[in-house]
Scaffold this motif. Structure first.
Motif: not given
Length: 367
Positions: A38-44
């Motif tokens: 999830r951090i890699t895909e969308d850290p925002t």
């Protein structure tokens, strides 16, 4: 112990190691493995961004601690800086003059080889820089044990810094001195898990409910270093302090009211809090008097951690303050000398002048 007055220090940070270890320390074991995709895909994403913020590493605390051993000759951080978990630190690291070494993993989720590259660079630097006296390794892997041993055999004083609960015992034993990142001045500790929680959702900050030490294996190393509470200055102290110059007096009149000092048994973080800038504060927006007081507290704390007598030479304290903040100048604050600056902080520091010796220490709160 090696000379810290004329020490020349090299700092090497396995940045992935310290960031991921602290993430797991804050949010619970194996939390980063679960959140990695999830951090890699969308850290925002709001929840991910909040978890990353809560587990942010205080790079300044690490560098300031390393500077207590001497002049920082070089500071390098090794990581894949394209990864979102590391990319957020780039501006902070560059602002502290840290060299960023880019490491690309050979495959997705593969090791980036930071340990090998860091070890090779360290050995090369020791032969290239003959005057290097201290090597600071910021990591927790046992892979660094041979490096620490080699540095010691080559006559360097080895300091290790790692996250409590994620550092190999063998690495601690291989160093001349080891410090837990959790206990560095200014580092806010995660909330301890409640009894019976299997996956604690830690967060940074103080005032958390303390769990039974037997339920938290990292409790001993996660406990913040205790700072002494600071009483108000007495009238005698006020009379003893010389009047600052007109410029300094005018600045203090325009400054915000004096901060309320923490109560008895306050932690070091609570002691520093009234004098700290906000996380988003610009460098030029803070009150220079409060910033200088916070800098003094941290310098005294670091010095007294290394000297059981408690009393420190004022020249050594000033040198440490300049290492942590090269912009510090007592004259810019309106004081003719560093001694005058110390005397004006009577509620924080005891100052003793005997002949040519000028000694200072954090004020004893037990009286």
């Amino acid at each position: 112990m090696a000379d810290t007055q004329n020490g020349r220090v090299a700092v090497y940070l396995d940045f992935d190691n310290i960031v991921l270890s602290w993430y797991d320390r804050v949010h619970g074991r194996n939390s980063f493995s679960r959140d990695r995709q999830r951090i890699t895909e969308d850290p925002t994403a709001p929840d991910i961004a909040e978890r990353m913020r809560a587990a942010a590493v205080d790079v300044g605390a690490i560098i300031d601690y390393a500077s207590s051993f001497g002049t920082l000759v070089l500071t390098r951080a090794y990581a894949d800086w394209s990864a979102p978990i590391n990319a957020v630190y780039r501006s902070q690291l560059v602002a502290r003059a840290v060299d960023l070494v880019q490491l690309f993993p050979a495959a997705a989720y593969a090791k980036n080889g930071a340990d090998i590259r860091l070890a090779v660079d360290t050995v090369e630097d020791m032969f290239r820089l003959d005057d290097l006296t201290h090597v600071v390794i910021v990591a927790g892997d046992s892979d660094y044990v041979p490096l620490a041993q080699r540095c010691k055999r080559l006559g360097r004083y080895v300091v290790g810094i790692g996250v409590a609960g994620s550092t190999a015992k063998s690495l601690k034993a291989a160093c001349d001195e080891f410090a837990s990142y959790d206990a560095l001045p200014g580092v806010e500790l995660p909330e301890r898990p409640e009894r019976g929680q299997s996956s604690p959702q830690g967060r940074r900050g103080r005032g958390s409910a303390a769990a039974d030490p037997e339920d938290t294996p990292q409790a001993e190393t996660a406990t913040a270093a205790k700072g002494a509470a600071k009483p108000e200055a007495t009238s005698a102290d006020a009379e003893a302090a010389p009047a600052p110059s007109t410029r300094g007096r005018r600045r203090r009149q325009e400054a915000a009211p004096e901060p309320v000092l923490p109560a008895e048994d306050a932690t070091l973080e609570e002691l520093l809090e009234p004098f700290a800038d906000g996380e988003d504060a610009d460098d030029d927006d803070g009150d220079p008097d409060l910033e200088a007081t916070g800098l003094l507290i941290r310098a005294l704390w670091l010095g007294q951690e290394k000297d059981d007598s408690g009393w420190l030479y004022s020249s050594a304290v000033k040198q440490q303050m300049r290492r942590m903040d090269p912009s510090f100048s007592e004259r810019a604050l309106g004081f003719r000398s560093f001694s005058d600056f110390l005397k004006s902080r009577a509620e924080i520091a005891e100052f003793e002048e005997t002949g040519h010796e000028r000694l200072v220490r954090l004020r004893d709160q037990s009286r």
